[in-house]
Design a protein around this motif. Structure first.
Motif, PDB file in Angstrom:
ATOM      1  N   THR A 119      42.722  41.183  41.776  1.00 11.87           N
ATOM      2  CA  THR A 119      43.059  42.610  41.806  1.00 11.87           C
ATOM      3  C   THR A 119      42.533  43.363  40.587  1.00 11.87           C
ATOM      4  O   THR A 119      42.793  44.563  40.456  1.00 11.87           O
ATOM      5  CB  THR A 119      44.580  42.802  41.904  1.00 11.87           C
ATOM      6  N   ALA A 120      41.812  42.683  39.709  1.00 12.72           N
ATOM      7  CA  ALA A 120      41.224  43.351  38.544  1.00 12.72           C
ATOM      8  C   ALA A 120      40.116  44.287  39.014  1.00 12.72           C
ATOM      9  O   ALA A 120      39.503  44.081  40.070  1.00 12.72           O
ATOM     10  CB  ALA A 120      40.678  42.322  37.570  1.00 12.72           C
ATOM     11  N   ASN A 121      39.847  45.314  38.238  1.00 10.59           N
ATOM     12  CA  ASN A 121      38.817  46.292  38.580  1.00 10.59           C
ATOM     13  C   ASN A 121      37.542  46.024  37.785  1.00 10.59           C
ATOM     14  O   ASN A 121      37.604  45.750  36.584  1.00 10.59           O
ATOM     15  CB  ASN A 121      39.317  47.706  38.301  1.00 10.59           C
ATOM     16  N   PHE A 122      36.428  46.147  38.472  1.00  8.51           N
ATOM     17  CA  PHE A 122      35.116  45.950  37.865  1.00  8.51           C
ATOM     18  C   PHE A 122      34.209  47.104  38.265  1.00  8.51           C
ATOM     19  O   PHE A 122      34.353  47.663  39.353  1.00  8.51           O
ATOM     20  CB  PHE A 122      34.489  44.633  38.339  1.00  8.51           C
ATOM     21  N   VAL A 123      33.264  47.425  37.375  1.00  3.30           N
ATOM     22  CA  VAL A 123      32.276  48.460  37.653  1.00  3.30           C
ATOM     23  C   VAL A 123      30.901  47.890  37.339  1.00  3.30           C
ATOM     24  O   VAL A 123      30.710  47.245  36.303  1.00  3.30           O
ATOM     25  CB  VAL A 123      32.534  49.724  36.789  1.00  3.30           C
ATOM     26  N   THR A 142      31.330  44.992  34.715  1.00  7.26           N
ATOM     27  CA  THR A 142      32.206  45.008  33.564  1.00  7.26           C
ATOM     28  C   THR A 142      33.646  45.264  34.015  1.00  7.26           C
ATOM     29  O   THR A 142      33.901  46.161  34.824  1.00  7.26           O
ATOM     30  CB  THR A 142      31.785  46.117  32.578  1.00  7.26           C
ATOM     31  N   GLU A 143      34.565  44.461  33.485  1.00  8.37           N
ATOM     32  CA  GLU A 143      35.981  44.637  33.805  1.00  8.37           C
ATOM     33  C   GLU A 143      36.486  45.929  33.162  1.00  8.37           C
ATOM     34  O   GLU A 143      36.197  46.217  32.008  1.00  8.37           O
ATOM     35  CB  GLU A 143      36.784  43.448  33.289  1.00  8.37           C
ATOM     36  N   VAL A 144      37.224  46.715  33.937  1.00 11.36           N
ATOM     37  CA  VAL A 144      37.782  47.968  33.434  1.00 11.36           C
ATOM     38  C   VAL A 144      39.291  47.969  33.667  1.00 11.36           C
ATOM     39  O   VAL A 144      39.817  47.173  34.442  1.00 11.36           O
ATOM     40  CB  VAL A 144      37.143  49.201  34.104  1.00 11.36           C
ATOM     41  N   ASP A 145      39.977  48.886  33.001  1.00 14.35           N
ATOM     42  CA  ASP A 145      41.437  48.998  33.169  1.00 14.35           C
ATOM     43  C   ASP A 145      41.779  49.673  34.471  1.00 14.35           C
ATOM     44  O   ASP A 145      41.167  50.512  34.982  1.00 14.35           O
ATOM     45  CB  ASP A 145      42.045  49.796  32.018  1.00 14.35           C
TER      46      ASP A 145
END
Length: 145
Positions: A119-123, A142-145
């Protein structure tokens, strides 16, 4: 005389068929590489979750295998000048980022990645292209908040 004329016609038809087939193969490869490029371009600056990133990593590994991209002794795909694709994932690590190649994620266990980052967010922050063919060479997520 008729036999020579018939032989020339048959030879011409065979050469024409080979040329048409060669053009067809070239166009098919070009269309497929454009389709892949467009698909990867669609991820640029778009936020995705970890499960979708896993799908992209698996698809990329399948594409590299399909195109016969060689692996080194560590199981890492070796970049070539035409059609290899690499994915790098930058994870937040303390106050900085730590980058991993897609092969290390696959070798470390997709299940482990899914448990920790599903469920982590990446861009996608970067896309690189092969100079020779303009096909996608590498993507960086890149992992983002």
């Amino acid at each position: 005389m008729k036999n020579k004329f018939l032989l020339i016609i048959i030879l011409f038809i065979v050469i024409l068929a080979i040329a048409v087939y060669g053009i067809y193969l070239y166009r098919s490869k070009t269309i497929e590489s454009q389709k892949i490029n467009n698909e990867y371009k669609s991820y640029y600056n778009v936020q995705i979750i970890g499960n979708e990133l896993l799908s992209i990593i698996n698809k990329t590994a399948d594409i590299d295998s399909k195109y016969g991209v060689q692996k080194n002794d560590d199981g890492m795909y070796i970049e070539n000048d035409t059609n290899s694709i690499k994915i790098y994932v930058k994870f937040k690590y303390k106050n900085d980022y730590r980058a991993l190649e897609m092969e290390k994620i696959i070798n470390g266990g997709i299940e482990n990645f899914a448990k920790a980052y599903s469920t982590a967010n990446f861009v996608c922050t970067e896309i690189n292209y092969h100079e020779k063919t303009n096909n996608v060479k590498a993507l960086t997520f890149t992992e983002v908040d």
